[in-house]
Motif scaffolding. Sequence first.
Motif, PDB file in Angstrom:
ATOM      1  N   ILE A  75      43.783 -11.806  35.844  1.00 45.21           N
ATOM      2  CA  ILE A  75      44.934 -11.438  37.075  1.00 45.21           C
ATOM      3  C   ILE A  75      45.825 -10.778  36.649  1.00 45.21           C
ATOM      4  O   ILE A  75      46.600 -10.919  35.739  1.00 45.21           O
ATOM      5  CB  ILE A  75      45.148 -12.601  37.926  1.00 45.21           C
ATOM      6  N   CYS A  76      46.413  -9.848  37.638  1.00 45.92           N
ATOM      7  CA  CYS A  76      47.581  -9.232  37.348  1.00 45.92           C
ATOM      8  C   CYS A  76      48.689 -10.085  38.022  1.00 45.92           C
ATOM      9  O   CYS A  76      48.935 -10.439  39.205  1.00 45.92           O
ATOM     10  CB  CYS A  76      47.875  -7.980  38.171  1.00 45.92           C
ATOM     11  N   LEU A  77      49.584 -10.513  37.262  1.00 47.50           N
ATOM     12  CA  LEU A  77      50.733 -11.388  37.603  1.00 47.50           C
ATOM     13  C   LEU A  77      51.655 -10.825  38.590  1.00 47.50           C
ATOM     14  O   LEU A  77      52.291 -11.551  39.548  1.00 47.50           O
ATOM     15  CB  LEU A  77      51.737 -11.986  36.342  1.00 47.50           C
ATOM     16  N   GLY A 129      48.729  -9.498  41.797  1.00 54.50           N
ATOM     17  CA  GLY A 129      47.574 -10.364  42.107  1.00 54.50           C
ATOM     18  C   GLY A 129      46.201  -9.668  42.194  1.00 54.50           C
ATOM     19  O   GLY A 129      45.148 -10.278  42.369  1.00 54.50           O
ATOM     20  N   GLU A 130      46.307  -8.633  41.641  1.00 56.13           N
ATOM     21  CA  GLU A 130      44.826  -7.743  41.382  1.00 56.13           C
ATOM     22  C   GLU A 130      44.002  -8.434  40.654  1.00 56.13           C
ATOM     23  O   GLU A 130      44.407  -9.086  39.523  1.00 56.13           O
ATOM     24  CB  GLU A 130      44.960  -6.267  40.962  1.00 56.13           C
ATOM     25  N   LEU A 131      42.664  -8.677  40.953  1.00 57.81           N
ATOM     26  CA  LEU A 131      41.747  -9.691  40.053  1.00 57.81           C
ATOM     27  C   LEU A 131      40.811  -8.443  39.169  1.00 57.81           C
ATOM     28  O   LEU A 131      40.362  -7.732  39.714  1.00 57.81           O
ATOM     29  CB  LEU A 131      40.765 -10.438  40.916  1.00 57.81           C
ATOM     30  N   VAL A 178      46.713  -2.776  31.326  1.00 58.10           N
ATOM     31  CA  VAL A 178      47.918  -2.847  32.503  1.00 58.10           C
ATOM     32  C   VAL A 178      46.977  -2.573  33.653  1.00 58.10           C
ATOM     33  O   VAL A 178      45.741  -2.095  33.935  1.00 58.10           O
ATOM     34  CB  VAL A 178      48.617  -1.643  32.333  1.00 58.10           C
ATOM     35  N   CYS A 179      47.471  -3.121  34.831  1.00 59.89           N
ATOM     36  CA  CYS A 179      46.856  -3.259  36.071  1.00 59.89           C
ATOM     37  C   CYS A 179      46.768  -1.994  36.650  1.00 59.89           C
ATOM     38  O   CYS A 179      47.712  -1.213  36.697  1.00 59.89           O
ATOM     39  CB  CYS A 179      47.837  -4.039  37.066  1.00 59.89           C
ATOM     40  N   ARG A 180      45.600  -1.619  37.253  1.00 64.58           N
ATOM     41  CA  ARG A 180      45.453  -0.168  37.958  1.00 64.58           C
ATOM     42  C   ARG A 180      46.168  -0.038  39.153  1.00 64.58           C
ATOM     43  O   ARG A 180      46.450   1.074  39.463  1.00 64.58           O
ATOM     44  CB  ARG A 180      43.776  -0.070  38.001  1.00 64.58           C
ATOM     45  N   VAL A 181      46.567  -0.975  39.805  1.00 63.90           N
ATOM     46  CA  VAL A 181      47.261  -0.751  40.823  1.00 63.90           C
ATOM     47  C   VAL A 181      48.729  -0.793  40.830  1.00 63.90           C
ATOM     48  O   VAL A 181      49.297   0.125  41.268  1.00 63.90           O
ATOM     49  CB  VAL A 181      47.188  -2.159  41.925  1.00 63.90           C
ATOM     50  N   CYS A 182      49.374  -1.629  39.911  1.00 59.58           N
ATOM     51  CA  CYS A 182      50.886  -1.679  39.800  1.00 59.58           C
ATOM     52  C   CYS A 182      51.324  -1.128  38.336  1.00 59.58           C
ATOM     53  O   CYS A 182      52.661  -1.041  38.262  1.00 59.58           O
ATOM     54  CB  CYS A 182      51.424  -2.799  40.329  1.00 59.58           C
ATOM     55  N   GLY A 183      50.373  -1.178  37.473  1.00 57.65           N
ATOM     56  CA  GLY A 183      50.877  -1.010  35.979  1.00 57.65           C
ATOM     57  C   GLY A 183      51.374  -2.092  35.156  1.00 57.65           C
ATOM     58  O   GLY A 183      51.857  -1.839  34.310  1.00 57.65           O
TER      59      GLY A 183
END
Length: 213
Positions: free
Chosen positions: A129-131, A134-136, A149-154
């Motif tokens: 999970i992106c802390l 919250g992207e799973l 790293v998260c694809r939504v927010c980095g």
Amino acid sequence: MRLVLLGAPGVGKGVQGNLLKERYNIPKISTGDILREVINNKTPEGIEAEAFLRSGKLVPDSLINNIVNKRLKNDDCENGFILDGYPRTVPQAEFLNEILSKNSETLDKVINIEIDENIIIKRLSNRRICLSCGELYNMLTDPPPEDGVCRVCGEKVIQREDDKPETIKNRIEVYKKETQPLKEFYESSGLLVEVDGNNDIRNIHKNIISLME
Ligand SMILES: [Zn+2]
């Protein structure tokens, strides 16, 4: 269409909630999401909730109720909603009934997704999970980008302590104990429908729809 989704951690409530949201064009409201939202927006409730979470405590019923109540007053809930992660206790369920009945509304269905414990353990231990947003992600079916790293927010994608196999069993036990009274509460009001979650995503969705219509 006013729905509540029940199911142990890892049964796929989030995915099913999203499919229902698309089908009925109503918002999916998850406790995790709205808590994150009020905390990020530093609303009075958010500041209070953050203090509980920081000290490792559960956010109390009264505060969760308050946050959900405000969220349900948003315009996007006019035609209904899907609740995921709320209510969690009978007092919360009673509160929900109360606020709905103020508008002469009721829940339409409470969908309980049941699944084998071993499948849950397998699924959850692959979850990341992106802390921050919250992207799973899932290490088997939908891994995070290689740099982690998260694809939504980095921000950084991690495995929550909660999703480690040794703690999952414990979470399931706690969930069962906690939710049994809630299931009985909704069963006695004739709202509870059971869905077999040992199935693929599309088939579970189809089963839910056939129970609704
Ligand atoms: Zn993110």
